[in-house]
Design an enzyme around this catalytic site. Structure first.
Site, short mmCIF file in Angstrom:
data_model
loop_
_atom_site.label_atom_id
_atom_site.label_comp_id
_atom_site.label_asym_id
_atom_site.label_seq_id
_atom_site.Cartn_x
_atom_site.Cartn_y
_atom_site.Cartn_z
N SER A 105 0.82 -1.20 0.00
CA SER A 105 0.00 0.00 0.00
C SER A 105 0.86 1.26 0.00
O SER A 105 1.94 1.30 0.60
CB SER A 105 -0.90 0.01 1.24
OG SER A 105 -1.56 1.25 1.39
N TYR A 126 -2.33 5.54 -4.75
CA TYR A 126 -3.55 6.32 -4.61
C TYR A 126 -3.49 7.57 -5.48
O TYR A 126 -2.41 8.06 -5.82
CB TYR A 126 -3.75 6.75 -3.15
CG TYR A 126 -4.35 5.69 -2.27
CD1 TYR A 126 -5.64 5.21 -2.51
CD2 TYR A 126 -3.66 5.18 -1.18
CE1 TYR A 126 -6.21 4.25 -1.68
CE2 TYR A 126 -4.21 4.23 -0.35
CZ TYR A 126 -5.49 3.76 -0.60
OH TYR A 126 -6.05 2.81 0.20
N THR A 152 -5.36 2.59 -7.54
CA THR A 152 -6.67 2.57 -6.89
C THR A 152 -7.48 3.79 -7.31
O THR A 152 -7.04 4.93 -7.12
CB THR A 152 -6.52 2.54 -5.36
OG1 THR A 152 -5.88 1.32 -4.98
CG2 THR A 152 -7.87 2.63 -4.67
N LYS A 250 -7.64 -0.72 -9.86
CA LYS A 250 -8.34 -1.35 -8.73
C LYS A 250 -9.52 -0.48 -8.30
O LYS A 250 -9.35 0.71 -8.04
CB LYS A 250 -7.39 -1.55 -7.56
CG LYS A 250 -8.01 -2.24 -6.35
CD LYS A 250 -6.96 -2.47 -5.27
CE LYS A 250 -7.51 -3.21 -4.08
NZ LYS A 250 -8.47 -2.38 -3.31
N HIS A 274 -13.43 -1.82 -2.40
CA HIS A 274 -12.52 -1.35 -1.35
C HIS A 274 -12.82 -2.06 -0.02
O HIS A 274 -12.73 -1.47 1.06
CB HIS A 274 -12.62 0.17 -1.18
CG HIS A 274 -11.32 0.83 -0.84
ND1 HIS A 274 -10.48 1.36 -1.78
CD2 HIS A 274 -10.70 1.03 0.34
CE1 HIS A 274 -9.41 1.87 -1.20
NE2 HIS A 274 -9.52 1.68 0.10
#
Length: 377
Positions: A105, A126, A152, A250, A274
């Site tokens: 992440s 992100y 994402t 994603k 999510h």
């Protein structure tokens, strides 16, 4: 003995301070979608077949140019380094030993450079308002050998996670700080292993942007202020160009979005809500999967996450169009319960369950799993 997802979840609940357990366990709003993610897997029935030669079973799968021992990837989990000492590193070791990929992440505690010493992970990115820093993160992941970028797209704004609000995870003033201190003190195993001996506890990938001396609260403020609602499909072009390797989107739940992603030239799509942590009352991953897979029509590899709790669930997802599954809470709770060994044991159980499901449905190769495995009665 810990065998099932619930075994690890109960052990994690005993070991972790409540605010970190709720961070992993919880979802957004009333948590309807969180519950649907697992419940809807139960509505998918496998077609049991007999008298087939299942003496040889193939669980390995090719994902973006790399062979993996089974169609399972450790999903990106923010703050996993607060679940066990240097948690992302321990999970990466277990994944490497099991022959599967780990996706790190953006909001990990252990940074890319530290985890790469075990094995270069997939990197989850992100959307950030600071496009310059996004480029820096992409360049860093690329230079460290990350094989896949997972972008994402379902977090332009954060969903309301009421458990985290109640726990004061994102800041609760003096009263919240006192509750958190008591929460940590009443979990001495975690306090010694993680808080006292598992530092530093900042978001390593974001530290250059926030500042090395920033407090934990400072990092959360930076994170929440940097989500960007202005991102559109047009931005994907420069991200692809900057990365230059396999890119996976994603957060797709809609067939039309899947077509747009394929038109944009992505290599993979993760069907995901999510983990039930964004839009509540959205469809579960397993319910959305068939339509997304049909819309992609082989133009991109389809993966899915949300509610995958066993090897049986993995086979169901493969039968409905996925090439692999990302698992999040299973490895997070296994990590909290038993560190590297816990994650390794969880992956071994999942592989054994997948083996049994394949044998009992007559499926000898995960690459051949299709909708004929689903009971239609």
């Amino acid at each position: 003995m810990r065998v099932t997802f619930e075994d690890y979840r109960r052990a994690a609940k005993r070991r972790l301070p409540g605010l970190f357990f709720d961070y992993v366990d919880g979802g957004s709003y009333a948590e309807h979608t969180l519950a649907a993610n697992t419940r809807d897997f139960g509505d998918v029935l496998l077609r049991q077949r007999v008298l087939k030669n299942v003496s040889k079973l193939e669980t390995a799968v090719d994902l973006f140019g790399t062979r993996h021992a089974m169609p399972v990837v450790l999903a990106p989990i923010g703050m996993a380094g607060l679940l066990a000492r240097r948690g992302e590193v321990q999970a990466a070791k277990a994944a490497k030993a099991a022959g599967v990929a780990m996706c790190l992440s953006t909001l990990s505690i252990c940074g890319l450079a530290e985890v790469t010493k075990v094995a270069p992970p997939w990197f989850q990115l992100y959307v950030l308002k600071d496009r310059g820093y996004m480029r820096e993160l992409i360049a860093r992941a690329k230079s460290l050998g990350s094989p896949v970028l997972v972008f994402t797209v379902d977090l332009p704004v954060p969903g309301a996670r009421y458990r985290d609000m109640r726990s004061g995870l994102f800041g609760g003033g003096a009263g919240g700080a006192m509750r958190q201190a008591w929460d940590g003190a009443t979990h001495p195993g975690w306090l010694w292993d993680v808080w006292l001996n598992g530092g530093p506890h900042d978001f390593a990938n974001a530290a250059p942007a926030v500042g090395q001396s920033a407090s934990f609260t400072d990092f959360w403020v930076w994170v929440r202020e940097n989500f960007d609602p202005t991102l559109t499909w047009d931005d994907l072009a420069w991200i692809k160009e900057a990365w230059g390797g396999p890119i996976v989107i994603k957060g797709i739940l809609d067939a039309e979005d899947a077509k747009r992603a394929c038109d944009a030239g992505v290599d993979g799509i993760v069907v995901s809500n999510h983990g039930g942590r964004q839009l509540d009352d959205a469809p579960s991953g397993i319910r959305a999967l068939p339509a997304v897979a049909d819309a992609a029509h082989g133009r991109a590899a389809i993966l899915m996450d949300g509610g995958v709790r066993s090897g049986l669930d993995v086979l169901k997802a493969l039968a409905l169009g996925a090439k692999a599954c990302l698992v999040g809470r299973p490895w997070a709770f296994a990590l909290a319960a038993g560190g590297e060994r816990g994650v390794a044991a969880m992956l071994a159980s999942m592989r054994a369950e997948l083996h049994a499901a394949m044998a009992l449905t007559g499926c000898t190769d995960v690459a051949l799993a299709g909708r004929e495995l689903i009971y239609q009665g």
